[in-house]
Design an enzyme around this catalytic site. Sequence first.
Site, PDB file in Angstrom:
ATOM      1  N   SER A 162      26.344 -12.380  28.890  1.00  0.00           N
ATOM      2  CA  SER A 162      25.820 -13.666  28.101  1.00  0.00           C
ATOM      3  C   SER A 162      24.180 -13.438  28.132  1.00  0.00           C
ATOM      4  O   SER A 162      23.609 -12.233  27.738  1.00  0.00           O
ATOM      5  CB  SER A 162      26.228 -14.915  28.559  1.00  0.00           C
ATOM      6  OG  SER A 162      25.806 -16.064  27.827  1.00  0.00           O
ATOM      7  N   HIS A 184      34.221 -15.895  24.704  1.00  0.00           N
ATOM      8  CA  HIS A 184      32.867 -15.537  25.542  1.00  0.00           C
ATOM      9  C   HIS A 184      33.459 -15.849  27.104  1.00  0.00           C
ATOM     10  O   HIS A 184      32.774 -15.299  27.950  1.00  0.00           O
ATOM     11  CB  HIS A 184      31.926 -16.760  25.377  1.00  0.00           C
ATOM     12  CG  HIS A 184      30.687 -16.490  25.786  1.00  0.00           C
ATOM     13  ND1 HIS A 184      29.754 -15.595  25.527  1.00  0.00           N
ATOM     14  CD2 HIS A 184      29.817 -17.004  26.845  1.00  0.00           C
ATOM     15  CE1 HIS A 184      28.700 -15.401  26.109  1.00  0.00           C
ATOM     16  NE2 HIS A 184      28.687 -16.425  26.807  1.00  0.00           N
TER      17      HIS A 184
END
Length: 667
Positions: free
Chosen positions: A528, A641
Amino acid sequence: MVHSKRSIQSEDLKNIEVYSDPQYTPDGEAFTYVSTTINEENKYQSQLYFQRFDENEAIQWTFKNAKNDNLHFSPDGKIAVFQSTRSGISQLYLINKAGGEAKQLTTFKHGTFRPAWSKDGKSIFFHASLDKGETIEKQNELSAEEREKEKANHAKQPLVVDRLKYKSDANGFHDHKKIQIIQYSLVTKVFTQLTTEDADHSFQDSSPDSSIILFTANLNADSDYERFSDLFTLDLKTKEVTKLTNGKSSYYNAKFSPRGDTIASFGHDFEYSSATLNKLFLIDVTAGKRTSLSNDWDIQLGDAMVGDTRLGAATTGPIWSVDGKRLFFIATDFGATGLYQATMDGNLKALYKNNNHVFSFTYQPEADSFILGISTPTNPCNLYQLNTDLQLERLTNANEAFLQEVAISEPETLTFTTKDGLEIQGWLLRPYDFDETKKYPFILEIHGGPHMMYGQTFFHEMQLLAAKGYVVLYTNPRGSHGYGQEFVDAVRSNYGQGDYTDLMDAVDYVLENYSFIDETRLGVTGGSYGGFMTNWIVGHTNRFKAAVTQRSISNWLSFYGVSDIGYFFTKGEHGVNLLDDPTKLWDISPLKYANNIETPLLILHGERDFRCPIEQGEQLFSTLKHLRKQVEFVRFPGATHELSRSGDPLMRIARLDQICRWFEKYL
């Protein structure tokens, strides 16, 4: 140091049992908790356990191959409600404390979740997703075959998008369903829909006399463009809704005081956008006046710890004491989390803080005692009782066999000063079978967020890399939580600058102070924001011989329009939106510097990542491949994610194997 134990492996994810959500029984004589494991079918399953304090063994209450969690006892302690996916979708069930088979309570078509009792024990409140125009009458759960048929039919239909917030990483593409609050009366056996607005509602608490419920929602006309949530009360008799807050703020974890005249809530006013520290607010129910207890605390309220072995619900507070004079909550500070107490005049006190991770707690009012869920760098989790004298007593022995079998590396905590005078905290893991006289390859790990925190918790990925023979360094550069408001805000409008030099200073520090690191074999990885920083690093220095970028950001120009948070995150973190200053966004995009990259780069990305969409990885891969650089691209089907933390178990293991493969090849 030669170990008698074996080294930890990627497959050991299947051997780690994760405890969560400890709950006292109302009489304080026992407690419950949730245990999550990976079953033989390589799927997560969660089971409920009950244990008396005067007995040594816990009793397993559920056995279905499903997720059973969110258990809450009725105020009299005779029955409990919990949610389970045993029928194929989350529904509520009732179970008797004395034992016996659980009885299904709800059969809602789209499922039900997050049950809570009224204070008088006569009602259960819960959440249900309802489609536009759908009512709770004649709610029938679909069979597995019917669900698959509906899913297949839905997949053939075009998606018509007319909202800004039309997708989220957690839930995928949004439909017209909204989360509504439902009441079930145990007296009349009737379900009542309490909220009806075209918005998602979140139940918070019921008043001490059970006449009012408290919930959060954004009912503004411009809610599609806002991140705010207000506090509301709903009178169960008159159905009158009262808005308690009226500002550009967000509130969560709100609770009535024992007298019902005050509400305590976490929240903030977005003064520093996503980098704003949480505050502890008190709201006068009658006057609507809001005050902050935490103005003088430079500490993050709640749990901001990054880890990869935390699954299940967690209570972080605030929770009221029985006399209404104190509030209890978890807070994040200097690489650890602890249990804290605040009095009504804002006096803050740590009830328990050590070099570990308090991830959940429950409070027993009469005994004024707590059960804490704690993880340490060498132990995934256990439950402990914190008594009135603040002495800690271990209640469980999770993962005993696993920890007796595998070698776990104890991290060394270090603190160094950057060139511009900031103190940075980090941790160093030595390799399996460490020999001080040898030279070892090195890996720098960078966390996501960026407003999160590495710290004193168990981290399987770090342990695995150490087991594979690497020295592992993980730090909290500026932008991380745990070191105050100024520190966490220091990265905004400064990406790739002070944070980059913090990380490079960290590498310089360990190379200067630890002679067993081979400075010619340095690796870097992160996910990320950590993936962004990995991309940035290899575009600005060639000192690393291998890099693995995960669910990363490579182009802030496109991120603005493709991420589920891009339209507010870009402005909040960089000070500009796409059309404000595209040049600035391009200047801080790692893709701009792709021609400089000489480090062999492995790109890992989930196909269903809506937070940092896979096009971010695609752009970087295509550019580097076109430039004939050393690059590979691994795409994980169906992965969001959250792949590294709660993704499909086999995909999580495959991800770890890919990381190890790349570093083994180049380091």
